[in-house]
Motif scaffolding. Structure first.
Motif: not given
Length: 368
Positions: A294-295, A330-333, A365-366
């Motif tokens: 994640v970002k 896929n959690i990229d970004g 997502i936090e």
């Protein structure tokens, strides 16, 4: 003369008797006429019934003959067409029509060669007398074909030909030409696998597994380009309504990567498949396999899978050790709560059936 005169009484009596006699004769004539009329009515009804009976018998004989039915149908079609066209079919000197989806056949292709680029069907335009056009449409004896007897290996621009159209008609083929490629065929042995059809008509509590196929490989003959398009060659097994072990003679077909059938020669064309029908199943968990990150500065605080478990089917010995199935996520970004759907579950060759093939995941997502 007195009214009591005997002569006068005799005259009155005779008159009365004659009147009565005439009345009786007239009544007898009327009765005779009525009887004659009734007889004519009875005879007429009898003749009509006999006529109807004759017509019914004739119709029974006529309708029991297929050729007679076809002739009657054709005549009725012509009559209806003329009626609804207002007689134009007979009065119009010239008219035009297009016939769509006329199949194109291939003739004269040398043995051991394959052709590509021939359209499966074309549109044919007709101009000429209405009667001839209608007769052509009704009989459908015409043909459109590609004559390749004069062509060798390579690319060619071939003019399509036609036959069996009335000589009074002007015939136009659309498209009139085709860019074709003629290639020599080669033969290659390819592995044979199984493919099920009508799985939706297999009971939910059953699963089918293939014990054996009578052939492990088959010979596929086609041009080099066609062979390269083949992704798999399968024995197509119909599992509709199966509830116990069965043996089936199956057609062998080739398919490309999109699952579409590839036109080629396969030997043998049929194989025998021995199959088992299993009722054993078990419930296993679904686990996500997160790909990427994640970002920066965010984290997945929670997620929910739907469904979170699936039922798998197969032989007890084959699936006994399977406790969970995974799916790639896929959690990229990502930097906010997200829902992903249609995520494919990863099975294996041992699993013959699953209660679900894809899942949904809701992720919270936090910021960290």
């Amino acid at each position: 003369m007195s009214d009591k005169d005997p002569k006068k009484r005799d005259s009155t009596t005779d008159f009365f008797l004659n009147f009565v006699k005439k009345e009786r004769e007239e009544n007898a004539k009327q009765e005779a006429k009525k009887e004659a009329v009734e007889e004519r009515k009875v005879k007429t009804v009898s003749d009509v019934l006999v006529g109807f009976n004759y017509i019914n018998k004739a119709l029974d004989k006529l309708l029991s003959n297929k050729m007679s039915i076809r002739i009657i149908s054709a005549l009725l079609t012509v009559i209806l067409f003329i009626t609804f066209s207002g007689g134009d079919v007979l009065t119009s000197a010239t008219s035009g029509v297009t016939i769509k989806n006329v199949a194109v056949s291939v003739e004269g292709l040398k043995q051991g060669y394959e052709v590509s680029g021939i359209p499966s069907s074309v549109t044919v335009g007709l101009i000429g007398p209405s009667v001839d056009i209608y007769t052509t449409q009704l009989t459908k004896n015409y043909q459109v074909y590609a004559d390749l007897s004069e062509y060798n290996t390579g690319s060619h621009n071939v003019t399509l030909k036609y036959r069996n159209f009335n000589n009074n008609l002007t015939v136009m083929i659309m498209p009139e030409t085709a860019n074709v490629r003629i290639s020599p065929k080669i033969t290659k042995n390819l592995p044979l696998t199984a493919k099920f059809k009508n799985e939706a008509k297999l009971g939910d509590k059953y699963s089918v597994s293939v014990n054996s196929l009578s052939k492990k490989t088959v010979a596929v003959t086609a041009s080099r380009s066609t062979l390269s398009s083949i992704d798999q060659v399968c024995a197509v097994i119909d599992v509709e309504g199966k509830s116990k072990a069965f043996t089936q003679t199956c057609e062998v077909k080739a398919f490309d990567s999109d699952g579409d059938e590839v036109n080629c020669e396969i030997s043998p064309k049929k194989v025998i498949a021995n199959c088992s029908v299993n009722t054993y199943s078990k419930v296993v968990a679904v686990k996500p396999n997160f790909i990427g990150k994640v970002k920066s500065g965010y984290k997945i605080s929670n997620y929910k899978l739907s469904p979170s478990t699936v039922t798998i089917y197969g032989k007890r010995s084959d699936i006994a050790d399977i406790s969970a199935l995974s799916c790639d996520v896929n959690i990229d970004g990502l930097s906010g709560s997200t829902t992903l759907t249609g995520l494919e579950l990863k099975g294996n060759d041992k699993i013959t059936k699953m209660s679900a093939s894809t899942i949904r995941i809701d992720m919270t997502i936090e910021k960290k």
